[in-house]
Design an enzyme around this catalytic site. Structure first.
Site, PDB file in Angstrom:
ATOM      1  N   ASP A 171     -36.814  23.581 -42.408  1.00  0.00           N
ATOM      2  CA  ASP A 171     -37.603  22.354 -42.285  1.00  0.00           C
ATOM      3  C   ASP A 171     -38.197  22.001 -43.648  1.00  0.00           C
ATOM      4  OD1 ASP A 171     -39.413  20.308 -41.077  1.00  0.00           O
ATOM      5  OD2 ASP A 171     -38.738  21.227 -39.210  1.00  0.00           O
ATOM      6  N   HIS A 237     -43.953  18.177 -40.985  1.00  0.00           N
ATOM      7  CA  HIS A 237     -42.929  18.333 -39.956  1.00  0.00           C
ATOM      8  C   HIS A 237     -42.706  19.819 -39.659  1.00  0.00           C
ATOM      9  CE1 HIS A 237     -38.774  17.938 -38.319  1.00  0.00           C
ATOM     10  NE2 HIS A 237     -39.162  16.734 -37.960  1.00  0.00           N
ATOM     11  N   SER A 564     -36.705  16.320 -32.924  1.00  0.00           N
ATOM     12  CA  SER A 564     -37.213  17.375 -33.797  1.00  0.00           C
ATOM     13  C   SER A 564     -38.267  18.230 -33.100  1.00  0.00           C
ATOM     14  CB  SER A 564     -37.908  16.756 -35.013  1.00  0.00           C
ATOM     15  OG  SER A 564     -36.991  16.508 -36.029  1.00  0.00           O
TER      16      SER A 564
END
Ligand code: NAG
Ligand code: NAG
Ligand code: NAG
Ligand code: NAG
Ligand code: NAG
Ligand code: NAG
Ligand code: NAG
Ligand code: NAG
Ligand code: NAG
Ligand code: NAG
Ligand code: NAG
Length: 792
Positions: A171, A237, A564
């Site tokens: 990520d 994220h 995601s």
């Protein structure tokens, strides 16, 4: 002489080994020469070079794989053409030398060099660089992880919260100091762990056991990329996905008082190994992704989670997720990937290879309820992340943006004088939090954000600078009609009701969740299943786009939505299964997740799409994950990694491509193998392609008994009348555990013609204790598979 295997002399100006370069970077970030100063005048570009399979690294000739790759590269690197002669040591032409995921390397080369290389007999392909993208706490209770009526019911009990399982996450960064990554009470990682922590030493612990950065390829393309050796701040994220998969318990987590509760990941006792491959506002470089998977497999991860993908469905032999994924399953590593966020149009899915678990996103049953109360006494429900204790008081004048409706033009709004008023704004391209700041700045008392029509009832609230309620498109139309009819006298106020649970029609497919059919292998239904991916609360370094009061505590949790967010839920659940069943293959774990998934919602109706109609299997796959049942599925559709080889041949991949994918397995020749049709792959869902006479397809399957040693299953088939299904045999009698029995399913058109429209049904093997369900999808041909676009 062209044969590089015998070209021993290494032309130094071309070379610089990644290993050495990486070590340098780690020890002393300041010493790194920024990409721009490499005297690289743009004629060199990044390529992934695939070496033909008969060529293998020869231990007798080369010390290691990188020295072999370096020699291949040097055989075409023409130092005379080097514009870099002045500073040979600064250039690193060999970016990555891969050991596991492909037979090949990444390098910087000129077009002339690629051309020269393409004449070498060891050369297979050179792929120009590619950019991939990241696709963006109550879920444990909702999924039943915490246990049911009786103590010991909970999946967390049998799985011990994933203790000892290592989850590798690729990520954009991780905020290591987050309470979700606190190592207190965690055992040390198992001895097989060989990874490293490239943060400073104080940061890793028994929860976050590894952290590495990959930017050797990206740095050439994104000049000025900040040295990401300590990937701490760039982790919006990655912090969210990591804490969703395996975050520790954090009491009193909320987003401005919303969703208050104890936050935790799906597998709170699993270890996290973080691999930074993506960079904010830029993306993720293919060759960095490959390098991270290459290392993760050697580091000893059990599960890989990739919430990233390309915009297109890439050929499996060119795609780092498919290439790395095959090597992962070959090593017994389960791999979970996001399906993409480009729904609801058909054929938008990515990460389609059958050895991946491809996860779509669904809503949860939680809402952050707020009501818009109009002067007409009408009340319209929406959602808000304003502190539920906020009160609005007297109704305020209610107005629309007189420009294009999206509140993008500050001057128009100023001229309109919105001081003390509630302004209605359509969601537009600008970030809503920026709009909120702007309208607050010019005096607005509140904002109503109208969601695009395609979202149906699904709302994605954000914390905003002023009282804001987000409403559906339908509610927005009513509000606008009210403003129209009152001719300037419209008024409204907001009532914030806080978090509510048990919303009916949950889960529902997220509007953005990408849909099939599978563009690279239409005989394999994708996505595989759905996981929670709408308004997920998980850890963040700090809340984005929201201005905090000067002394306010920095919020450590935020809401994000996307496939995601769905993928790491499945990653964590897979870790629980892995703990409970350490010998299960990746295919067996995947089968357990799919055959126990729920096709229905909390009202026992088929999972619906945002238009309120039952969602297609091309949106839901096998259904919504049920972790509790997945722990004990009864039967599994097992596969070995090599089992995919006849399938790849059946897809008409060339030998070279098949061998690129299956590397480091020994090369094969499809001519020497029996090809497998897609419908015969031992997959937990069944897709029949009935596009030509006689409109009949037969799918063979093998099931392995992992339930009760002695057990009998009978088949139940449920399909529309337009097709007929025969299963042979109709009863499976197992005498022992791990016994494998076969059956075949023949699906034919009921009227000897291609069935019209999508046909969906199911096949279940039922014993007293278990129901093992496979969705059946009948498609009628390429392109024709897609149901009408479901834009409401
Ligand atoms: C591989 O060999 C080269 C020399 O041939 C050496 O410079 C490099 O450090 C070696 N790499 C590894 C990983 O051992
Ligand atoms: C887990 O299950 C065991 C036995 O099944 C039981 O004794 C124990 O109390 C359970 N633990 C929790 C936390 O429910
Ligand atoms: C290590 O990283 C942490 C977190 O960013 C920071 O607070 C600490 O000062 C760093 N320690 C050293 C020795 O650099
Ligand atoms: C959680 O918050 C409540 C109320 O603010 C407080 O009483 C409690 O001690 C907090 N718990 C923890 C573990 O911080
Ligand atoms: C909201 O109000 C309640 C009761 O007055 C209080 O207990 C709670 O802490 C408040 N929540 C926030 C986020 O301020
Ligand atoms: C804008 O409206 C407010 C409230 O109605 C009023 O007090 C203010 O004078 C107006 N400003 C301008 C520039 O007209
Ligand atoms: C599935 O196949 C693999 C590879 O042959 C084997 O190791 C495993 O025991 C099988 N069964 C399960 C339930 O994974
Ligand atoms: C592979 O090629 C054969 C022969 O041309 C063809 O019949 C078959 O449909 C092709 N398979 C796929 C999946 O395209
Ligand atoms: C395929 O079979 C031929 C003839 O049996 C054999 O010579 C060749 O080595 C085989 N190829 C592979 C890749 O196994
Ligand atoms: C499928 O099974 C049938 C019998 O059950 C067998 O005759 C056929 O060869 C099998 N097909 C494949 C591709 O394994
Ligand atoms: C089941 O099918 C596999 C091939 O898919 C075959 O190898 C095996 O022999 C079959 N088993 C039985 C009991 O027929």
């Amino acid at each position: 002489m062209d044969d590089p295997i015998h070209t021993r002399r290494i032309a130094l100006p071309c070379l610089g080994l990644r290993v050495a370069a990486a070590a340098l970077l780690l020890l002393s970030p300041a010493a790194v020469t920024p990409a721009a100063s490499h005297n690289d005048h743009g004629e060199h570009k990044n390529f992934l070079v695939i070496v033909r399979t008969p060529y293998e690294y020869d231990k007798n000739l080369y010390k290691n794989v990188s020295s072999w790759h370096a020699s291949l590269l040097s055989s075409v690197c023409d130092s005379a053409k080097e514009t870099l002669a002045a500073d040979p040591s600064a250039i690193t032409r060999l970016i990555y030398s891969y050991r596991n995921v492909v037979n090949g390397f990444a390098a910087r080369m000129t077009p002339e060099e690629v051309d020269k290389m393409s004449k070498m007999d060891w050369f297979d392909r050179a792929l120009p660089e590619q950019t991939y993208h990241l696709l963006t706490t109550r879920t444990p209770q909702m999924l039943g992880l915490m246990g049911g009526r009786r103590p010991g019911d909970g999946l967390w009990n049998t799985s011990n919260m994933g203790e000892g399982v290592i989850i590798g996450i690729l990520d954009d960064g991780i905020y290591a100091g987050h309470p979700s990554f606190d190592g207190a009470g965690m055992k040390p990682p198992p001895p097989k762990w060989k990874g490293r922590c490239d943060f400073n030493k104080t940061v890793c612990n028994n929860k976050l056991i590894g952290a590495r950065s990959y930017f050797e390829s990206a740095k050439w393309k994104w000049k000025g990329l900040r040295d990401p050796v300590l990937p701490i701040s760039e982790g919006q994220h990655g912090t969210h996905t990591s804490s969703t998969a395996a975050g520790a318990f954090v009491p009193n987590a909320s987003v401005f008082g919303n969703g208050l509760g104890t936050a935790s990941g799906m597998a709170p006792r699993a270890h996290i190994a973080f691999y930074q491959v993506c960079y904010q506002e830029k993306g993720c470089d293919r060759d960095d992704i490959l390098a991270a998977v290459d290392d993760a497999i050697e580091d000893g991860v059990d599960i890989l989670s990739l919430s990233l993908g390309h915009e297109d469905a890439i050929d499996f032999s060119d795609d780092p997720v498919a290439l790395g994924g095959y090597t992962a399953i070959l090593n017994g590593v389960f791999i979970c990937a996001a399906a993409g966020n480009t729904g609801p149009s058909p054929s938008t899915l990515v990460n389609e290879a059958p050895w991946l678990l491809t996860v779509g996103a669904s809503t949860t049953d939680r809402r952050f309820l707020a009501t818009v109360k109009l002067g007409s006494e009408d009340e319209l429900d929406g959602e808000s992340l304003n502190d539920p204790n906020t009160t609005m008081g007297e109704p305020c004048p209610l107005v629309r943006d007189l420009a294009d409706g999206t509140c993008a033009n500050e001057n128009v709004l100023k001229a309109q004088n919105i001081t003390g008023k509630i302004i209605v704004c359509e969601a537009g391209s600008a970030v809503s939090t920026a709009k909120a700041k702007m309208v607050k700045g010019i005096g607005a008392a509140g904002m109503i954000l109208v969601t695009p029509e395609v979202f149906g009832p699904v709302l994605l609230p954000r914390p905003h600078a002023l009282p804001t309620v987000q409403v559906s498109y339908a509610a927005g139309q009513k509000i606008k009609a009210y403003i129209q009819t009152t001719k300037g006298a419209a008024k409204a106020t907001f009532v914030f009701k806080g978090t509510t649970l048990n919303t009916p029609q949950s889960p529902m497919v997220a509007p953005f969740s990408s849909r099939g059919p599978n563009r690279r292998s239409r005989g394999i239904l994708k996505p595989d299943l759905l996981g929670p991916g709408v308004n997920i609360i998980a850890g963040v370094p700090s809340i984005e786009d929201v201005e905090l009061a000067p002394k306010a505590e920095v919020p450590r949790f935020d809401i994000k939505s996307g496939t995601s967010m769905a993928a790491p839920h499945l990653t964590g659940i897979a870790a629980l299964i892995k703990h409970a069943h350490p010998t299960w293959s990746p295919a067996a774990i995947k089968s357990a997740l799919m055959t126990t998934a729920e096709p229905t919602d909390n009202q026992r109706k088929p999972i619906s799409d945002v238009d309120g109609r039952p969602a297609s299997f091309l949106a839901t796959g096998a259904g919504h994950v049920n972790p509790q049942k997945a722990m004990d599925p009864g039967l599994v559709y097992n596969m070995t990694a090599t089992g995919y080889v006849p399938y790849l041949c059946g897809l008409n991949y060339t030998d070279q491509k098949v061998n690129t994918i299956i590397y480091p397995e020994a090369p094969v020749s499809c001519a020497n193998l029996s090809r497998l049709e897609q419908d015969d792959l031992n997959y937990p869902s069944i897709t029949a392609i009935l596009d030509q006479p006689p409109f009949t397809a037969t799918a063979n399957r093998s099931v392995t008994n992992v339930g009760a040693a002695s057990s009998t299953y009978t088949v139940e088939v449920d399909v529309p009348a337009s097709v007929k299904v025969e299963v042979n045999p109709t009863k499976l009698t197992f005498k022992e555990l791990d016994e494998v029995l076969n059956y075949s399913v023949t699906i034919k058109s009921a009227n000897d013609q291609a069935p019209t429209g999508p046909v969906e049904g199911q096949l279940k093997w039922v014993s007293g204790r278990y129901v093992v369900r496979s969705p059946i999808l009948v498609t009628t041909g390429a392109g024709k598979d897609a149901p009408a676009t479901r834009q409401p």
